[in-house]
Design an enzyme around this catalytic site. Sequence first.
Site, PDB file in Angstrom:
ATOM      1  N   ALA A 123      27.261  44.053  48.324  1.00  9.43           N
ATOM      2  CA  ALA A 123      26.236  44.847  47.572  1.00  9.43           C
ATOM      3  C   ALA A 123      26.777  46.485  47.803  1.00  9.43           C
ATOM      4  CB  ALA A 123      24.880  44.780  47.825  1.00  9.43           C
ATOM      5  N   TYR A 124      27.005  47.051  46.837  1.00  9.53           N
ATOM      6  CA  TYR A 124      27.502  48.675  46.580  1.00  9.53           C
ATOM      7  C   TYR A 124      26.401  49.348  46.394  1.00  9.53           C
ATOM      8  CZ  TYR A 124      32.492  47.431  47.562  1.00  9.53           C
ATOM      9  OH  TYR A 124      33.481  47.081  48.194  1.00  9.53           O
TER      10      TYR A 124
ATOM     11  N   GLU B 213      29.975  38.818  46.748  1.00  7.24           N
ATOM     12  CA  GLU B 213      30.504  40.094  46.927  1.00  7.24           C
ATOM     13  C   GLU B 213      29.586  41.059  47.722  1.00  7.24           C
ATOM     14  OE1 GLU B 213      32.870  42.094  47.858  1.00  7.24           O
ATOM     15  OE2 GLU B 213      33.847  42.745  46.171  1.00  7.24           O
TER      16      GLU B 213
ATOM     17  N   GLN C   1      31.691  46.756  40.903  1.00  5.74           N
ATOM     18  CA  GLN C   1      30.799  45.459  40.583  1.00  5.74           C
ATOM     19  C   GLN C   1      29.719  45.310  41.881  1.00  5.74           C
ATOM     20  OE1 GLN C   1      33.316  42.753  37.653  1.00  5.74           O
ATOM     21  NE2 GLN C   1      34.120  42.934  39.672  1.00  5.74           N
TER      22      GLN C   1
ATOM     23  N   HIS D 145      38.348  36.208  42.698  1.00  3.28           N
ATOM     24  CA  HIS D 145      38.184  35.590  41.195  1.00  3.28           C
ATOM     25  C   HIS D 145      39.169  36.506  40.260  1.00  3.28           C
ATOM     26  CE1 HIS D 145      36.316  39.728  40.400  1.00  3.28           C
ATOM     27  NE2 HIS D 145      35.754  39.508  41.532  1.00  3.28           N
ATOM     28  N   GLY D 146      39.137  36.000  38.990  1.00  2.78           N
ATOM     29  CA  GLY D 146      39.970  36.560  37.823  1.00  2.78           C
ATOM     30  C   GLY D 146      39.241  37.787  37.482  1.00  2.78           C
TER      31      GLY D 146
ATOM     32  N   ASP E 216      35.767  42.711  32.604  1.00  2.86           N
ATOM     33  CA  ASP E 216      35.949  44.096  32.164  1.00  2.86           C
ATOM     34  C   ASP E 216      35.734  44.992  33.270  1.00  2.86           C
ATOM     35  OD1 ASP E 216      36.387  42.608  29.749  1.00  2.86           O
ATOM     36  OD2 ASP E 216      34.288  43.043  28.870  1.00  2.86           O
TER      37      ASP E 216
END
Length: 197
Positions: free
Chosen positions: A87-88, A85, A21, A9-10, A13
Amino acid sequence: MTHLTMIRHGQTDWNRDLRIQGSTDIPLNDTGRAQAREAAQALALRPEAPTRVVSSDLSRARETAEIIAEILDLETPRVYPALRERAYGEAEGLETAEFFQRFGDWHTAEVPGAEPWPELRARALGGLAEAVADIRRDTAPAPASLIVVSHGALIRELLRHATAGAFPPPGQRLPNASAYDLRYERERLSLLSYAGA
């Protein structure tokens, strides 16, 4: 055989600020939208037109996919939650420097609540298999070409699976809107080329 183009993805912020993220749903910023348009324009120059765009359900991937699909005049992207994505856990929202200070090495750190790497890879392969099966069913007997918009850690795991761990090298970050071409044949992945890495 199905041709896959995996695209990260682009920019968001949090990408710009080097924050982790994970599964937190952070939207694209204006730079990320411009990167999505540039990725679509590069795809439009290819001799073989893609058939469909799919994406993760997180908004940064979904909007990137929507921009690409619009420019390529393809149908609205299908969303696959299994392509989201990693999960962190407790690391989400941390700056990367703080992550290393608190947890150590990126790939061996034990972060409370984080999805284990083998589970991420299994989920990614399952989501990819589902998307490929759908496009093969919908486009048969014509060959299928699929753009898959997802996330850095997930794409990295798929690339490492396709290359038996040879690519990308440890510590190499996958840039926003970078593209990776793979072949999906007899349920096996192989890396063909990459751009922007």
